[in-house]
Motif scaffolding. Structure first.
Motif, mmCIF file in Angstrom:
data_model
loop_
_atom_site.group_PDB
_atom_site.id
_atom_site.type_symbol
_atom_site.label_atom_id
_atom_site.label_comp_id
_atom_site.label_asym_id
_atom_site.label_seq_id
_atom_site.Cartn_x
_atom_site.Cartn_y
_atom_site.Cartn_z
ATOM 1 N N VAL A 44 0.824 -1.213 0.000
ATOM 2 C CA VAL A 44 0.000 0.000 0.000
ATOM 3 C C VAL A 44 0.857 1.262 0.000
ATOM 4 N N THR A 45 1.817 1.349 0.932
ATOM 5 C CA THR A 45 2.618 2.580 1.032
ATOM 6 C C THR A 45 3.574 2.732 -0.150
ATOM 7 N N GLY A 46 4.123 1.601 -0.626
ATOM 8 C CA GLY A 46 5.016 1.668 -1.786
ATOM 9 C C GLY A 46 4.293 2.137 -3.026
ATOM 10 N N LEU A 47 3.134 1.548 -3.288
ATOM 11 C CA LEU A 47 2.344 1.942 -4.457
ATOM 12 C C LEU A 47 1.870 3.389 -4.341
ATOM 13 N N LEU A 48 1.449 3.790 -3.127
ATOM 14 C CA LEU A 48 0.955 5.152 -2.916
ATOM 15 C C LEU A 48 2.053 6.178 -3.165
ATOM 16 N N CYS A 49 3.227 5.959 -2.575
ATOM 17 C CA CYS A 49 4.333 6.905 -2.750
ATOM 18 C C CYS A 49 4.769 6.956 -4.210
ATOM 19 N N GLY A 50 4.867 5.796 -4.845
ATOM 20 C CA GLY A 50 5.255 5.745 -6.246
ATOM 21 C C GLY A 50 4.233 6.401 -7.151
ATOM 22 N N ALA A 51 2.940 6.172 -6.854
ATOM 23 C CA ALA A 51 1.880 6.769 -7.672
ATOM 24 C C ALA A 51 1.901 8.291 -7.573
ATOM 25 N N LEU A 52 2.156 8.799 -6.382
ATOM 26 C CA LEU A 52 2.268 10.256 -6.207
ATOM 27 C C LEU A 52 3.427 10.801 -7.032
ATOM 28 N N LEU A 53 4.569 10.102 -6.971
ATOM 29 C CA LEU A 53 5.747 10.541 -7.712
ATOM 30 C C LEU A 53 5.509 10.463 -9.215
ATOM 31 N N GLY A 54 4.930 9.369 -9.682
ATOM 32 C CA GLY A 54 4.645 9.214 -11.107
ATOM 33 C C GLY A 54 3.664 10.249 -11.611
ATOM 34 N N PHE A 55 2.638 10.534 -10.815
ATOM 35 C CA PHE A 55 1.627 11.531 -11.178
ATOM 36 C C PHE A 55 2.268 12.912 -11.308
ATOM 37 N N VAL A 56 3.047 13.295 -10.289
ATOM 38 C CA VAL A 56 3.674 14.620 -10.273
ATOM 39 C C VAL A 56 4.681 14.764 -11.408
ATOM 40 N N MET A 57 5.486 13.743 -11.616
ATOM 41 C CA MET A 57 6.504 13.831 -12.673
ATOM 42 C C MET A 57 5.867 13.895 -14.056
ATOM 43 N N LEU B 7 7.282 0.783 -5.168
ATOM 44 C CA LEU B 7 7.513 2.191 -5.491
ATOM 45 C C LEU B 7 7.575 2.389 -7.007
ATOM 46 N N VAL B 8 8.410 1.602 -7.700
ATOM 47 C CA VAL B 8 8.563 1.801 -9.145
ATOM 48 C C VAL B 8 7.301 1.380 -9.904
ATOM 49 N N LEU B 9 6.614 0.351 -9.423
ATOM 50 C CA LEU B 9 5.340 -0.019 -10.045
ATOM 51 C C LEU B 9 4.314 1.102 -9.844
ATOM 52 N N GLY B 10 4.402 1.764 -8.688
ATOM 53 C CA GLY B 10 3.515 2.895 -8.422
ATOM 54 C C GLY B 10 3.795 4.075 -9.336
ATOM 55 N N ILE B 11 5.070 4.300 -9.677
ATOM 56 C CA ILE B 11 5.416 5.381 -10.614
ATOM 57 C C ILE B 11 4.718 5.150 -11.945
ATOM 58 N N PHE B 12 4.758 3.923 -12.423
ATOM 59 C CA PHE B 12 4.080 3.563 -13.676
ATOM 60 C C PHE B 12 2.577 3.808 -13.549
ATOM 61 N N LEU B 13 1.990 3.371 -12.438
ATOM 62 C CA LEU B 13 0.551 3.523 -12.218
ATOM 63 C C LEU B 13 0.152 4.991 -12.137
ATOM 64 N N GLY B 14 0.904 5.782 -11.360
ATOM 65 C CA GLY B 14 0.583 7.197 -11.206
ATOM 66 C C GLY B 14 0.694 7.958 -12.507
ATOM 67 N N SER B 15 1.706 7.634 -13.299
ATOM 68 C CA SER B 15 1.860 8.279 -14.597
ATOM 69 C C SER B 15 0.717 7.913 -15.533
ATOM 70 N N PHE B 16 0.319 6.636 -15.494
ATOM 71 C CA PHE B 16 -0.792 6.194 -16.336
ATOM 72 C C PHE B 16 -2.077 6.947 -15.992
ATOM 73 N N ILE B 17 -2.347 7.098 -14.698
ATOM 74 C CA ILE B 17 -3.544 7.820 -14.252
ATOM 75 C C ILE B 17 -3.492 9.269 -14.716
ATOM 76 N N ALA B 18 -2.345 9.914 -14.534
ATOM 77 C CA ALA B 18 -2.187 11.314 -14.934
ATOM 78 C C ALA B 18 -2.334 11.475 -16.443
ATOM 79 N N ALA B 19 -1.721 10.567 -17.203
ATOM 80 C CA ALA B 19 -1.771 10.657 -18.666
ATOM 81 C C ALA B 19 -3.176 10.413 -19.199
ATOM 82 N N LYS B 20 -3.868 9.454 -18.607
ATOM 83 C CA LYS B 20 -5.247 9.173 -19.046
ATOM 84 C C LYS B 20 -6.169 10.343 -18.721
ATOM 85 N N ALA B 21 -6.045 10.880 -17.511
ATOM 86 C CA ALA B 21 -6.931 11.965 -17.082
ATOM 87 C C ALA B 21 -6.667 13.245 -17.861
#
Length: 356
Positions: free
Chosen positions: A6-19, A254-268
């Motif tokens: 949970v925390t790894g994905l959350l932190c990574g998703a935040l980083l991926g989204f922001v980047m 964390l790195v899987l979360g970066i991919f997920l966060g970027s995907f969410i940001a790019a889709k939205a």
């Protein structure tokens, strides 16, 4: 295990989204310093380093996290960082940039990412591991700049923050180039998150705050480090091949979360779409990914692990690595962009001279 996921994905998703939304690309930033004489992304990196340094050393001061700078493998850091800098130009993005661009649907980044993961794994536990270990054995006992000099780390932090503030103020005072404003298609929070262009300095502050957050979240699961991309990327491939759970830690999520966060940001933001590279670009991306994996493993970190985290921890490894990553990027940019352009320009001039 659940906390790690949970925390790894959350932190990574935040980083991926922001980047993704802030286009926080260090490869482009280092390249633009040389080609376009544009230092804004480099200044943004310095802001992220300053924010993280203040926050992490405050956490250390209050006994909330632990950190050991260890020894400084100077030969491996210099050579590895330079090779990594060359590789990120060919790959079209640094380690984190490759992860978040893969989340946008850029298949060239998928190719580079596989090369990066593959070579990182080979360097750590494969046939090249003896070379990696041998080069890292040449080291100085102390990596911490504060310990080497006998000066409190807070002195270095205060001086560094002062320099960064001076650079920011100087940069913000420069006349702004007028860009025609487009009529917003969204309103409110949706416009701010998914449509409005983010300033690199604002993005850098967010990256720095996420980097601070990564430390206690990671250490709570037994991984005594903050943001890191190379080892977790190698661990994913090693786990898929061996199914050994020892390779699965907070950094993997964390790195899987970066991919997920970027995907969410790019889709939205309607920026996601699959883009297939041509054969030449695909081969170049794979070569670049392998150079990234080799260099980052040898140097003990990538543009994030060394260039953002170990710099914030005021280590010789971080700052020397950052210097040689930039030099490697400039060297590669010369042969990939400057020299071909100069040859083409000279050919056009020669053709016109012949005609006249």
């Amino acid at each position: 295990m659940l906390q790690m996921v949970v925390t790894g994905l959350l932190c990574g998703a935040l980083l991926g989204f922001v980047m993704q939304r802030g286009r926080f690309c260090l490869t482009g930033g280092f390249r633009d310093m040389y080609i376009a004489k544009d230092n804004r992304m480099f200044y943004a990196l310095l802001i992220a380093i300053a924010v993280q340094s203040i926050g992490v050393f405050a956490l250390i001061q209050f006994g909330l996290i632990e950190f050991s700078a260890g020894a400084f493998s100077w030969v491996a850091t210099i050579i590895g960082s330079f090779i990594f800098g060359i590789g990120i130009v060919f790959a079209g993005g640094c380690a984190t940039g490759t992860w978040y661009r893969a989340g946008e649907g850029l298949l060239g980044s998928w190719i580079a990412l596989f090369g990066y993961m593959f070579m990182s794994a080979v360097m750590r536990t494969g046939v090249l591991a003896p070379i990696d270990q041998s080069m890292k054995s040449v080291q100085f006992a102390t990596n911490s700049i504060a310990e080497t000099t006998g000066i409190s780390v807070w002195v270095f932090i205060i001086v560094f923050v002062g320099i960064v503030l001076w650079v920011i103020i100087r940069e913000l005072k420069k006349p702004k180039v007028a860009i025609p404003a487009m009529k917003p298609k969204r309103s409110g929070l949706s416009h701010l998150l998914f449509e409005k262009r983010w300033h690199p300095f604002f993005t850098a502050v967010l990256v720095g705050l996420i980097a601070i957050l990564a430390w206690p979240l990671s250490e709570a699961t037994g991984r005594m480090y903050g943001l890191g991309i190379t080892t977790p990327s190698a661990n994913i491939l090693q786990y898929l091949v061996t199914s050994d759970m020892k390779f699965v830690n907070w950094g993997v999520f964390l790195v899987l979360g970066i991919f997920l966060g970027s995907f969410i940001a790019a889709k939205a933001s309607k920026e996601f779409r699959f883009r297939m590279p041509d054969a030449k670009t695909g081969i170049t991306s794979f070569i670049g990914g392998n150079l990234m994996g080799f260099g980052a493993s040898l140097a003990g970190g990538c543009s994030i692990g060394n260039g953002l985290v170990m710099t914030a921890m005021m280590t010789w490894q971080g700052w020397i690595s950052l210097l040689f990553i930039i030099l490697g990027t400039w060297t590669s940019s010369y042969f990939v962009f400057i020299r071909p352009y100069a040859k083409k320009k000279n050919a056009v001039v020669a053709e016109k001279t012949v005609i006249t």
